[in-house]
Design an enzyme around this catalytic site. Sequence first.
Site, PDB file in Angstrom:
ATOM      1  N   TYR A 261      15.960   6.485   9.359  1.00 27.89           N
ATOM      2  CA  TYR A 261      15.433   5.898  10.589  1.00 27.89           C
ATOM      3  C   TYR A 261      15.912   6.740  11.761  1.00 27.89           C
ATOM      4  O   TYR A 261      17.044   6.642  12.206  1.00 27.89           O
ATOM      5  CB  TYR A 261      15.895   4.451  10.762  1.00 27.89           C
ATOM      6  CG  TYR A 261      15.485   3.501   9.674  1.00 27.89           C
ATOM      7  CD1 TYR A 261      14.489   3.832   8.754  1.00 27.89           C
ATOM      8  CD2 TYR A 261      16.091   2.262   9.547  1.00 27.89           C
ATOM      9  CE1 TYR A 261      14.117   2.954   7.751  1.00 27.89           C
ATOM     10  CE2 TYR A 261      15.721   1.366   8.543  1.00 27.89           C
ATOM     11  CZ  TYR A 261      14.741   1.720   7.651  1.00 27.89           C
ATOM     12  OH  TYR A 261      14.373   0.844   6.650  1.00 27.89           O
TER      13      TYR A 261
ATOM     14  N   PRO B 238       8.787  -9.340   6.468  1.00 26.54           N
ATOM     15  CA  PRO B 238       8.659 -10.669   5.866  1.00 26.54           C
ATOM     16  C   PRO B 238       7.693 -11.604   6.578  1.00 26.54           C
ATOM     17  O   PRO B 238       7.301 -12.620   5.996  1.00 26.54           O
ATOM     18  CB  PRO B 238      10.090 -11.220   5.940  1.00 26.54           C
ATOM     19  CG  PRO B 238      10.679 -10.542   7.131  1.00 26.54           C
ATOM     20  CD  PRO B 238      10.099  -9.155   7.116  1.00 26.54           C
TER      21      PRO B 238
ATOM     22  N   PRO C 206      -2.264  -3.352   5.149  1.00 23.59           N
ATOM     23  CA  PRO C 206      -3.302  -2.342   4.950  1.00 23.59           C
ATOM     24  C   PRO C 206      -3.093  -1.581   3.647  1.00 23.59           C
ATOM     25  O   PRO C 206      -1.991  -1.135   3.344  1.00 23.59           O
ATOM     26  CB  PRO C 206      -3.122  -1.420   6.163  1.00 23.59           C
ATOM     27  CG  PRO C 206      -2.458  -2.278   7.195  1.00 23.59           C
ATOM     28  CD  PRO C 206      -1.560  -3.201   6.419  1.00 23.59           C
TER      29      PRO C 206
END
Length: 280
Positions: free
Chosen positions: A49, A198, A204
């Site tokens: 990240y 969640p 998608p």
Amino acid sequence: MTTPRIGYGAMRLTGPGHWGDYPDREGGVKLLRQVADAGVTLIDTADVYGPHTNELLIRDALHPYPEHLRIATKGGFVRSGPEISTIAALGHRQYLRQSAKLSARRLGVERIDLYYLHSGWARDASFEEQVVTLAELREEGVIGDIGLSNVTLEQLRTAQSIVDVAAVTAHYNVADRHEQPLLDAATEAGAVFVPWQPVSLSVPGAPTDTAGPDAVRRVVEPIAARHGATVSQVALAWLLGRSPAVLPIPGTTSIAHVRENLAAADLVLSPDEHTAITGL
């Protein structure tokens, strides 16, 4: 591993495409401190990240960490840009060892509370070799509990034959249940199951058995109205009702949403409401 029922996913505290620093660094520091003050006891991050910027932000905001707070991070992915196509999985023993030790350094800890293998997809080492590496790191005191992220049911069982697995994280929510076998296996083994995204109502490119957002809302919105709750709160309450092993990690950049998410732990759905959502 035991924690309260809802944690915090810190991935959104990065730049666009999860690349680079979070644009509002001062705001990110303030938010993380408010997250800890609100009662969250598990914050989830990963070395990819940013890369690295998310771990550093968490350290700047919260180190020395409150006694009640546990930090989970992950290793095994690399990326060279913000696009999905720039992400690759690596599992070589020396790379994983370096990743864990550098994450510990960035977080400012001698031992990482919970360390996940970020993916079972690496091609430069067998899955078994990667799990053995994590077991060695735990024996050396670099990491505490071992977790698995983005793995198959077969890989989970393989890992359990080598080492105790404390947590499994996977994509799972009211709209997408294709990881149900992983949840069942984690529950049976006494491991924590950590759903990411969640509260999503659509996925998608997800499998065809995934419920669409309109179908989800038709069922969930009336339930939320009856409880005076939000759709997200109902989605979290449904997850918590699936198994005592479930520990969602919703991510947000709003402290109001953090408090809203935590309040979902007190929302009790009736058996009929739970069944209606499960039947989607």
